[in-house]
Design a protein around this motif. Sequence first.
Motif: not given
Length: 304
Positions: A249, A199, A223, A253
Amino acid sequence: MFLTEADVRAELTYEGLIPAIRQALMDYSAALVEQPARMMLRAGNAEGHNNGWFAVMPVIAGDVMAVKTVTFYPGNDELGLHTHMAIVELLRRSTGEPLAVMDGRLITEMRTAAVSAVALDVLGGTDVRSLGILGSGVQARSHLRAFGMVRPGLKDIRIWSRTADNAKRLAAETGARAVTIEEAAAADVVLTVTSAGTPILQGRWLAPHALVIAVGATGATMRELDDEVMRTSFIVAECKAAAERESGDVRMSGVKVDAEVGAVAAGSTAAPQGRRIVFKSVGMAIEDLTAARLVWQSRASESK
Ligand code: NDP
Protein backbone atom coordinates in the motif's frame (compact mmCIF):
# COMPACT_ATOMS: atom_id res chain seq x y z
CA MET A 1 10.50 -24.45 28.93
CA PHE A 2 7.97 -24.97 26.09
CA LEU A 3 4.66 -23.14 26.41
CA THR A 4 1.70 -24.24 24.33
CA GLU A 5 -1.00 -21.95 22.95
CA ALA A 6 -3.16 -22.86 25.96
CA ASP A 7 -0.31 -21.80 28.30
CA VAL A 8 0.04 -18.49 26.45
CA ARG A 9 -3.73 -17.94 26.60
CA ALA A 10 -3.70 -18.45 30.36
CA GLU A 11 -1.11 -15.68 30.88
CA LEU A 12 -1.70 -13.02 28.21
CA THR A 13 -4.42 -10.37 28.61
CA TYR A 14 -5.13 -7.20 26.65
CA GLU A 15 -5.10 -5.29 29.95
CA GLY A 16 -1.42 -6.14 30.33
CA LEU A 17 -0.47 -6.28 26.67
CA ILE A 18 -1.80 -2.94 25.35
CA PRO A 19 0.23 -0.70 27.74
CA ALA A 20 3.32 -2.89 27.26
CA ILE A 21 3.01 -2.61 23.47
CA ARG A 22 2.57 1.16 23.76
CA GLN A 23 5.85 1.38 25.68
CA ALA A 24 7.55 -0.96 23.17
CA LEU A 25 6.49 1.21 20.23
CA MET A 26 7.80 4.32 22.02
CA ASP A 27 11.09 2.53 22.79
CA TYR A 28 11.35 1.48 19.15
CA SER A 29 10.94 5.06 17.89
CA ALA A 30 13.46 6.26 20.52
CA ALA A 31 16.05 3.86 18.99
CA LEU A 32 16.22 1.68 22.10
CA VAL A 33 15.54 -1.54 20.18
CA GLU A 34 17.88 -3.49 17.94
CA GLN A 35 15.75 -5.02 15.20
CA PRO A 36 16.97 -5.85 11.67
CA ALA A 37 14.60 -6.21 8.73
CA ARG A 38 12.71 -9.48 8.84
CA MET A 39 13.82 -12.20 6.47
CA MET A 40 10.93 -13.33 4.28
CA LEU A 41 11.07 -16.46 2.12
CA ARG A 42 8.45 -17.66 -0.38
CA ALA A 43 7.63 -21.21 0.65
CA GLY A 44 5.30 -22.03 -2.21
CA ASN A 45 7.66 -21.60 -5.13
CA ALA A 46 8.19 -25.28 -5.94
CA GLU A 47 5.89 -27.74 -7.65
CA GLY A 48 3.45 -29.46 -5.33
CA HIS A 49 3.89 -26.89 -2.55
CA ASN A 50 1.16 -24.56 -1.37
CA ASN A 51 1.39 -20.80 -1.68
CA GLY A 52 2.99 -19.63 1.56
CA TRP A 53 5.52 -17.35 3.25
CA PHE A 54 8.10 -18.18 5.92
CA ALA A 55 9.55 -15.25 7.90
CA VAL A 56 12.27 -15.00 10.56
CA MET A 57 12.15 -12.01 12.94
CA PRO A 58 15.01 -11.41 15.44
CA VAL A 59 15.17 -8.57 18.01
CA ILE A 60 17.08 -7.40 21.12
CA ALA A 61 15.47 -5.10 23.69
CA GLY A 62 16.18 -4.44 27.36
CA ASP A 63 17.22 -7.61 29.18
CA VAL A 64 15.98 -10.12 26.59
CA MET A 65 16.36 -11.21 22.99
CA ALA A 66 13.79 -13.04 20.87
CA VAL A 67 13.26 -14.57 17.49
CA LYS A 68 9.94 -15.45 15.92
CA THR A 69 9.52 -17.80 12.99
CA VAL A 70 6.12 -17.31 11.38
CA THR A 71 4.32 -18.84 8.41
CA PHE A 72 1.41 -17.43 6.43
CA TYR A 73 -0.47 -19.86 4.16
CA PRO A 74 -3.71 -18.22 2.92
CA GLY A 75 -4.95 -21.57 1.52
CA ASN A 76 -4.81 -23.31 4.93
CA ASP A 77 -8.37 -22.12 5.46
CA GLU A 78 -9.63 -24.84 3.14
CA LEU A 79 -7.59 -27.48 5.01
CA GLY A 80 -9.10 -26.48 8.36
CA LEU A 81 -5.70 -25.17 9.55
CA HIS A 82 -4.74 -21.72 10.82
CA THR A 83 -3.46 -19.38 8.07
CA HIS A 84 -0.78 -17.99 10.44
CA MET A 85 1.41 -20.16 12.69
CA ALA A 86 4.49 -19.19 14.70
CA ILE A 87 7.05 -20.08 17.36
CA VAL A 88 8.78 -17.50 19.60
CA GLU A 89 12.07 -18.16 21.38
CA LEU A 90 12.99 -15.85 24.29
CA LEU A 91 16.61 -15.59 25.53
CA ARG A 92 18.39 -13.83 28.40
CA ARG A 93 20.51 -11.03 26.95
CA SER A 94 23.22 -11.08 29.63
CA THR A 95 24.12 -14.76 29.12
CA GLY A 96 22.37 -15.85 25.91
CA GLU A 97 20.58 -18.69 27.72
CA PRO A 98 17.16 -19.66 26.34
CA LEU A 99 14.38 -18.74 28.79
CA ALA A 100 11.37 -20.17 26.98
CA VAL A 101 10.09 -21.37 23.63
CA MET A 102 6.43 -20.74 23.10
CA ASP A 103 3.72 -21.15 20.54
CA GLY A 104 3.45 -17.83 18.72
CA ARG A 105 0.10 -18.10 16.95
CA LEU A 106 -1.92 -16.44 19.69
CA ILE A 107 0.91 -14.01 20.38
CA THR A 108 0.74 -12.88 16.73
CA GLU A 109 -3.03 -12.59 16.94
CA MET A 110 -3.07 -10.58 20.18
CA ARG A 111 -0.01 -8.35 19.69
CA THR A 112 -1.30 -7.26 16.27
CA ALA A 113 -4.63 -6.21 17.78
CA ALA A 114 -2.82 -4.53 20.69
CA VAL A 115 -0.70 -2.47 18.26
CA SER A 116 -3.85 -1.34 16.46
CA ALA A 117 -5.49 -0.52 19.81
CA VAL A 118 -2.53 1.72 20.67
CA ALA A 119 -2.87 3.38 17.23
CA LEU A 120 -6.59 3.92 17.83
CA ASP A 121 -5.91 5.40 21.25
CA VAL A 122 -3.13 7.68 20.02
CA LEU A 123 -4.58 8.74 16.65
CA GLY A 124 -8.36 8.42 17.08
CA GLY A 125 -10.51 11.08 18.67
CA THR A 126 -12.12 10.33 22.03
CA ASP A 127 -15.55 10.84 20.41
CA VAL A 128 -15.35 8.12 17.74
CA ARG A 129 -18.62 6.17 17.67
CA SER A 130 -18.61 3.98 14.55
CA LEU A 131 -16.21 1.21 13.53
CA GLY A 132 -16.29 -0.42 10.09
CA ILE A 133 -14.45 -3.73 9.76
CA LEU A 134 -13.50 -5.22 6.40
CA GLY A 135 -12.80 -8.90 7.08
CA SER A 136 -14.21 -11.45 9.52
CA GLY A 137 -11.31 -13.77 10.38
CA VAL A 138 -8.97 -14.14 13.35
CA GLN A 139 -7.80 -10.51 13.31
CA ALA A 140 -11.32 -9.09 13.00
CA ARG A 141 -12.26 -10.92 16.21
CA SER A 142 -9.11 -10.01 18.15
CA HIS A 143 -9.39 -6.35 17.13
CA LEU A 144 -12.99 -6.16 18.36
CA ARG A 145 -11.81 -7.21 21.82
CA ALA A 146 -8.74 -4.96 21.90
CA PHE A 147 -10.57 -1.87 20.55
CA GLY A 148 -13.21 -2.27 23.26
CA MET A 149 -10.45 -1.76 25.85
CA VAL A 150 -9.39 1.67 24.54
CA ARG A 151 -12.66 3.01 23.05
CA PRO A 152 -15.61 1.42 24.88
CA GLY A 153 -17.82 4.09 23.25
CA LEU A 154 -17.45 2.42 19.84
CA LYS A 155 -20.97 1.04 19.74
CA ASP A 156 -21.94 1.28 16.06
CA ILE A 157 -19.98 -1.68 14.69
CA ARG A 158 -20.37 -2.53 11.00
CA ILE A 159 -18.87 -5.65 9.42
CA TRP A 160 -18.28 -6.43 5.77
CA SER A 161 -16.57 -9.58 4.54
CA ARG A 162 -15.95 -11.12 1.12
CA THR A 163 -18.11 -14.09 2.16
CA ALA A 164 -21.35 -12.49 3.34
CA ASP A 165 -22.22 -15.39 5.67
CA ASN A 166 -18.96 -14.89 7.57
CA ALA A 167 -19.80 -11.23 8.16
CA LYS A 168 -23.30 -12.20 9.34
CA ARG A 169 -21.90 -14.84 11.71
CA LEU A 170 -19.37 -12.47 13.30
CA ALA A 171 -21.99 -9.72 13.54
CA ALA A 172 -24.42 -12.08 15.28
CA GLU A 173 -21.74 -13.22 17.74
CA THR A 174 -20.66 -9.71 18.66
CA GLY A 175 -23.82 -7.61 18.46
CA ALA A 176 -22.55 -5.83 15.33
CA ARG A 177 -24.31 -5.29 11.97
CA ALA A 178 -23.36 -6.99 8.68
CA VAL A 179 -23.35 -4.20 6.06
CA THR A 180 -22.22 -3.29 2.55
CA ILE A 181 -18.57 -2.39 2.07
CA GLU A 182 -19.55 1.24 1.42
CA GLU A 183 -21.38 1.49 4.74
CA ALA A 184 -18.49 -0.06 6.65
CA ALA A 185 -16.06 2.33 4.94
CA ALA A 186 -18.10 5.41 5.93
CA ALA A 187 -17.44 4.82 9.69
CA ASP A 188 -15.28 7.03 11.93
CA VAL A 189 -12.72 4.23 12.24
CA VAL A 190 -12.19 1.73 9.40
CA LEU A 191 -10.23 -1.45 10.07
CA THR A 192 -8.96 -3.58 7.16
CA VAL A 193 -8.09 -7.14 8.18
CA THR A 194 -8.31 -9.20 5.00
CA SER A 195 -5.95 -11.39 3.00
CA ALA A 196 -6.80 -9.44 -0.16
CA GLY A 197 -3.92 -8.84 -2.55
CA THR A 198 -5.49 -5.97 -4.50
CA PRO A 199 -7.29 -2.88 -3.10
CA ILE A 200 -10.69 -3.44 -1.51
CA LEU A 201 -11.07 -0.07 0.27
CA GLN A 202 -11.71 2.97 -1.93
CA GLY A 203 -10.90 6.50 -0.80
CA ARG A 204 -14.14 7.91 -2.21
CA TRP A 205 -16.12 5.96 0.42
CA LEU A 206 -14.24 7.42 3.42
CA ALA A 207 -15.29 10.29 5.68
CA PRO A 208 -12.88 13.27 5.60
CA HIS A 209 -11.96 12.64 9.26
CA ALA A 210 -11.69 8.82 8.99
CA LEU A 211 -8.98 6.90 10.81
CA VAL A 212 -8.07 3.85 8.72
CA ILE A 213 -6.23 1.07 10.55
CA ALA A 214 -4.79 -1.18 7.83
CA VAL A 215 -3.53 -4.56 9.03
CA GLY A 216 -3.73 -6.94 6.04
CA ALA A 217 -1.66 -6.86 2.83
CA THR A 218 1.63 -7.52 4.58
CA GLY A 219 3.89 -7.81 1.56
CA ALA A 220 5.60 -5.42 -0.83
CA THR A 221 3.29 -6.30 -3.70
CA MET A 222 0.03 -6.71 -1.77
CA ARG A 223 -2.62 -4.06 -1.24
CA GLU A 224 -5.87 -3.45 0.61
CA LEU A 225 -6.16 0.33 0.08
CA ASP A 226 -6.47 2.21 -3.20
CA ASP A 227 -4.28 5.15 -4.22
CA GLU A 228 -6.91 7.68 -3.15
CA VAL A 229 -6.93 6.34 0.43
CA MET A 230 -3.15 6.60 0.61
CA ARG A 231 -2.72 9.94 -1.18
CA THR A 232 -5.40 11.82 0.76
CA SER A 233 -4.20 10.69 4.20
CA PHE A 234 -1.53 11.44 6.77
CA ILE A 235 0.37 8.12 6.93
CA VAL A 236 1.50 6.64 10.24
CA ALA A 237 3.37 3.34 10.74
CA GLU A 238 5.07 1.35 13.49
CA CYS A 239 8.41 1.93 11.73
CA LYS A 240 8.89 4.16 8.69
CA ALA A 241 11.57 1.97 7.10
CA ALA A 242 9.61 -1.27 7.60
CA ALA A 243 6.40 0.13 6.09
CA GLU A 244 8.27 1.66 3.15
CA ARG A 245 10.00 -1.70 2.57
CA GLU A 246 7.22 -4.21 3.33
CA SER A 247 3.86 -2.56 2.58
CA GLY A 248 2.51 -2.70 -0.96
CA ASP A 249 0.00 0.00 0.00
CA VAL A 250 2.86 2.38 0.78
CA ARG A 251 5.25 1.32 -1.99
CA MET A 252 2.80 1.06 -4.87
CA SER A 253 0.94 4.31 -4.09
CA GLY A 254 4.27 6.17 -3.98
CA VAL A 255 3.57 7.91 -0.64
CA LYS A 256 6.02 8.42 2.21
CA VAL A 257 5.28 7.57 5.83
CA ASP A 258 4.73 10.82 7.75
CA ALA A 259 5.16 9.60 11.34
CA GLU A 260 5.76 6.62 13.62
CA VAL A 261 3.02 5.79 16.10
CA GLY A 262 5.55 5.42 18.96
CA ALA A 263 6.80 8.97 18.35
CA VAL A 264 3.23 10.29 18.36
CA ALA A 265 2.52 8.36 21.59
CA ALA A 266 5.65 9.84 23.17
CA GLY A 267 4.66 13.37 22.07
CA SER A 268 7.80 13.92 19.99
CA THR A 269 5.80 14.01 16.71
CA ALA A 270 2.34 15.48 16.19
CA ALA A 271 -0.46 13.87 14.18
CA PRO A 272 -3.09 16.15 12.59
CA GLN A 273 -6.55 16.53 14.14
CA GLY A 274 -9.73 16.21 12.07
CA ARG A 275 -7.84 14.97 8.98
CA ARG A 276 -7.86 11.56 7.37
CA ILE A 277 -5.18 9.31 8.82
CA VAL A 278 -3.99 5.85 7.74
CA PHE A 279 -2.16 3.71 10.27
CA LYS A 280 -0.39 1.02 8.24
CA SER A 281 0.71 -1.93 10.36
CA VAL A 282 3.13 -4.57 9.10
CA GLY A 283 4.08 -6.18 12.43
CA MET A 284 7.48 -6.03 14.18
CA ALA A 285 9.56 -8.49 16.20
CA ILE A 286 9.62 -6.12 19.22
CA GLU A 287 5.86 -6.66 19.52
CA ASP A 288 6.35 -10.44 19.72
CA LEU A 289 9.20 -10.05 22.21
CA THR A 290 7.00 -7.81 24.38
CA ALA A 291 4.17 -10.32 24.46
CA ALA A 292 6.51 -13.29 25.01
CA ARG A 293 8.25 -11.49 27.89
CA LEU A 294 4.89 -10.85 29.58
CA VAL A 295 3.97 -14.53 29.24
CA TRP A 296 7.33 -15.68 30.59
CA GLN A 297 7.33 -13.20 33.51
CA SER A 298 3.81 -14.16 34.49
CA ARG A 299 4.66 -17.87 34.30
CA ALA A 300 7.89 -17.39 36.27
CA SER A 301 6.10 -15.45 39.05
CA GLU A 302 3.57 -18.31 39.44
CA SER A 303 6.29 -20.91 39.95
CA LYS A 304 7.95 -18.94 42.79
P1 NDP B 1 -7.88 -15.08 8.40
O1 NDP B 1 -7.40 -16.11 7.45
O2 NDP B 1 -8.39 -15.49 9.72
O3 NDP B 1 -9.01 -14.18 7.70
C1 NDP B 1 -8.81 -13.70 6.40
C2 NDP B 1 -9.91 -12.72 6.03
O4 NDP B 1 -9.58 -12.18 4.76
C3 NDP B 1 -11.28 -13.35 5.92
O5 NDP B 1 -12.21 -12.46 6.50
C4 NDP B 1 -11.51 -13.45 4.41
O6 NDP B 1 -12.86 -13.21 4.07
C5 NDP B 1 -10.72 -12.27 3.91
N1 NDP B 1 -10.22 -12.42 2.55
C6 NDP B 1 -9.41 -13.39 2.06
N2 NDP B 1 -9.13 -13.15 0.78
C7 NDP B 1 -9.80 -12.02 0.43
C8 NDP B 1 -9.91 -11.27 -0.76
N3 NDP B 1 -9.28 -11.64 -1.87
N4 NDP B 1 -10.68 -10.15 -0.74
C9 NDP B 1 -11.31 -9.74 0.39
N5 NDP B 1 -11.24 -10.43 1.55
C10 NDP B 1 -10.50 -11.54 1.56
O7 NDP B 1 -6.64 -14.09 8.54
P2 NDP B 1 -6.26 -13.14 9.76
O8 NDP B 1 -7.47 -12.50 10.29
O9 NDP B 1 -5.36 -13.88 10.67
O10 NDP B 1 -5.34 -12.06 9.00
C11 NDP B 1 -5.93 -11.04 8.21
C12 NDP B 1 -4.83 -10.25 7.52
O11 NDP B 1 -3.99 -9.64 8.52
C13 NDP B 1 -3.89 -11.09 6.64
O12 NDP B 1 -3.56 -10.36 5.49
C14 NDP B 1 -2.67 -11.22 7.49
O13 NDP B 1 -1.48 -11.47 6.77
C15 NDP B 1 -2.63 -9.89 8.21
N6 NDP B 1 -1.84 -9.89 9.43
C16 NDP B 1 -1.11 -8.77 9.68
C17 NDP B 1 -0.33 -8.69 10.80
C18 NDP B 1 0.39 -7.43 11.10
O14 NDP B 1 1.17 -7.40 12.03
N7 NDP B 1 0.15 -6.35 10.38
C19 NDP B 1 -0.21 -9.82 11.74
C20 NDP B 1 -1.09 -10.92 11.43
C21 NDP B 1 -1.87 -10.94 10.29
P3 NDP B 1 -13.98 -14.36 3.98
O15 NDP B 1 -13.60 -15.42 5.01
O16 NDP B 1 -15.25 -13.65 4.32
O17 NDP B 1 -13.96 -14.88 2.58
